[in-house]
Write a protein that holds these residues in place. Structure first.
Motif, PDB file in Angstrom:
ATOM      1  N   UNK A 150     -20.257 -11.535  -5.957  1.00  0.00           N
ATOM      2  CA  UNK A 150     -21.278 -11.112  -6.914  1.00  0.00           C
ATOM      3  C   UNK A 150     -21.699  -9.668  -6.662  1.00  0.00           C
ATOM      4  N   UNK A 151     -21.850  -9.299  -5.397  1.00  0.00           N
ATOM      5  CA  UNK A 151     -22.203  -7.916  -5.080  1.00  0.00           C
ATOM      6  C   UNK A 151     -21.123  -6.951  -5.569  1.00  0.00           C
ATOM      7  N   UNK A 152     -19.854  -7.312  -5.347  1.00  0.00           N
ATOM      8  CA  UNK A 152     -18.765  -6.448  -5.804  1.00  0.00           C
ATOM      9  C   UNK A 152     -18.777  -6.328  -7.327  1.00  0.00           C
ATOM     10  N   UNK A 153     -19.041  -7.445  -7.997  1.00  0.00           N
ATOM     11  CA  UNK A 153     -19.090  -7.421  -9.463  1.00  0.00           C
ATOM     12  C   UNK A 153     -20.216  -6.515  -9.954  1.00  0.00           C
ATOM     13  N   UNK A 154     -21.402  -6.667  -9.399  1.00  0.00           N
ATOM     14  CA  UNK A 154     -22.514  -5.837  -9.847  1.00  0.00           C
ATOM     15  C   UNK A 154     -22.249  -4.367  -9.541  1.00  0.00           C
ATOM     16  N   UNK A 155     -21.531  -4.113  -8.452  1.00  0.00           N
ATOM     17  CA  UNK A 155     -21.147  -2.734  -8.146  1.00  0.00           C
ATOM     18  C   UNK A 155     -20.241  -2.167  -9.218  1.00  0.00           C
ATOM     19  N   UNK A 156     -19.260  -2.966  -9.680  1.00  0.00           N
ATOM     20  CA  UNK A 156     -18.374  -2.498 -10.750  1.00  0.00           C
ATOM     21  C   UNK A 156     -19.136  -2.262 -12.050  1.00  0.00           C
TER      22      UNK A 156
END
Length: 454
Positions: free
Chosen positions: A326-332
């Motif tokens: 989820x953190x990686x997704x929000x970063x993208x």
């Protein structure tokens, strides 16, 4: 519903096709034959390869129920598209439209209950026609999925409105690109579940009832409509005269859009279409997210995984993986703070080194070396759970925090401490190339410092 007598179906197709693909197409057509209905065939031979025309004549001779029509060939009627596939020229679109209308007229004149128009680069499951007949609709297509560009998410040949809009039509209201993408993914995910769905546009493999033909459905051009492609003009006309459009997703067809898809086509033929059957939607949010991600629906997958985290589904390792994803997704998506807040929320319940390391890495990205070092020291000091060796990132429990602490302390002006952290990391990974290179560089730096101060 339909009359008690057997439906009579005319399968029709304008054909300009390579022999390799045509052979597969004709083979899959024979699978469609069944005892519950009567099938005849009509093909408009527009081939430029003589072997393809020979194959059509052989098919006609073998069935005894096939009519071959001819059409004046148009040289250069399509050109290669970037990334494979093809682009139709305008004149060819309306030539094909005339061929399709000719088939519809033949179906009406000869008393068929239905016409099934099928593009010649498609392969069909044996139960396709049975399923479409059971839908009981005047116009219904079977779905197929295509990667229109190499490396992209497969898209269906159906849409909701416009030329190819796959999000709900909301007039006089602005929607963001994110909301449109999310709505499109919801539509695609719905279509991945076997069923019958009303749509705004369709084409390529469509069952059309006699009633619809008599009411005036047609592929001819609507002069004041700018939409490209004869299927769009067919769909707009059908909607205008009150005929609803449907797609059935139970038995997806296989689209040979480019030569690379011939490998999958061979597998489809070998399994008689069973390779395309769709999975049942997972009951839990985590499994649903995994399934959605496999289809390329990242926004929906992350929604499902956020729901999974909110419900605290699964064990600690699964929850840690969810938080990192989820953190990686929000970063993208450019929402760095949302990812950080989620990691901090997770750490309150899950003291895992992976979460400390991720927070440290995010601080390094921002040049916040002091806070980054604090997070990596926290990772080093985190007690290992009994199953730490089954972690999704074992390095977070061993060498990773040390190599990052080496970088942070060097940025903070302490090469001696950086060297010590690097050496501790090498205790876990003695052959790690980056840490070995760090050792040489730091030893040289420290030696230069000593010589300067001597």
């Amino acid at each position: 519903m339909y009359p008690m007598s057997k439906p009579r179906i005319l399968i029709g197709s304008p054909i300009r096709q390579t022999p390799v693909i045509l052979k597969l197409f004709l083979e899959s057509l024979r699978w469609l034959e069944g005892e519950a209905y009567v099938i005849d065939y009509v093909f408009v031979d527009d081939n430029t390869d003589p072997l393809s025309s020979v194959m059509l004549r052989q098919f006609a001779a073998s069935t005894g129920r096939t009519k071959l029509l001819t059409h004046e060939a148009a040289v250069g009627s399509w050109k290669a598209a970037p990334g494979g596939g093809h682009l139709w020229l305008e004149e060819t679109v309306w030539k094909v439209a005339a061929m399709k209308d000719r088939i519809l007229a033949m179906g009406q004149e000869c008393g068929y209950t239905h016409v099934f128009l099928a593009d010649s680069d498609l392969l069909f499951h044996p139960h396709t026609l049975t399923q479409l007949l059971q839908a009981g609709q005047d116009v219904v297509s079977t779905i197929y999925w295509t990667r229109w560009q190499v490396g992209t998410t497969p898209m269906p040949q159906v849409w909701l409105h416009g030329e190819y809009e796959t999000y709900p039509l909301i007039r006089q209201q602005e929607t963001s690109e994110h909301d449109r993408r999310l709505a499109s993914q919801r539509f695609f995910a719905e279509l991945r579940v076997p069923g019958l769905y009303e749509v705004g546009g369709l084409g390529a493999c469509t069952l059309i009832s006699r009633q619809a033909i008599e009411r005036g459905v047609s592929f001819r051009e609507i002069p004041n409509l700018s939409y490209w492609g004869e299927d769009r003009h067919f769909c707009v006309r059908a909607a205008a005269i009150g005929i609803s459009l449907f797609v059935d997703t139970t038995y997806p067809a296989y689209h040979i859009y480019r030569e690379e898809e011939l490998v999958g086509a061979a597998a489809f033929i070998a399994a008689k279409g069973d390779t395309q059957r769709l999975p049942v939607e997972s009951a839990d949010a985590y499994g649903r997210g995994v399934e959605l991600l496999e289809y390329g629906f990242e926004l929906l997958a992350m929604e499902a995984w956020q729901e999974s985290w909110d419900k605290r589904e699964g064990d600690a390792r699964q929850q840690v993986q969810l938080l990192l994803e989820l953190d990686a997704h929000y970063g993208r998506q450019g929402d760095m703070m949302r990812g950080r807040s989620l990691l901090l929320e997770g750490l309150a319940e899950l003291p895992y080194a992976e979460l400390h390391c991720r927070l440290g890495s995010k601080c390094m990205d921002n040049g916040n070396w002091q806070e980054a070092a604090a997070w990596f020291r926290a990772a080093v000091g985190t007690p290992r759970p009994d199953d730490w060796e089954r972690s999704i990132d074992v390095s977070s429990w061993t060498w990773k925090p040390y190599i990052q602490l080496c970088v942070c302390t060097l940025q903070l002006g302490d090469p001696q401490r950086a060297f010590e952290y690097n050496e501790r990391g090498l205790m876990f990974e003695p052959d790690h190339p980056t840490m070995l290179a760090n050792r040489e560089a730091l030893l040289a730096m420290l030696a230069e410092q000593r010589s300067t101060t001597a």
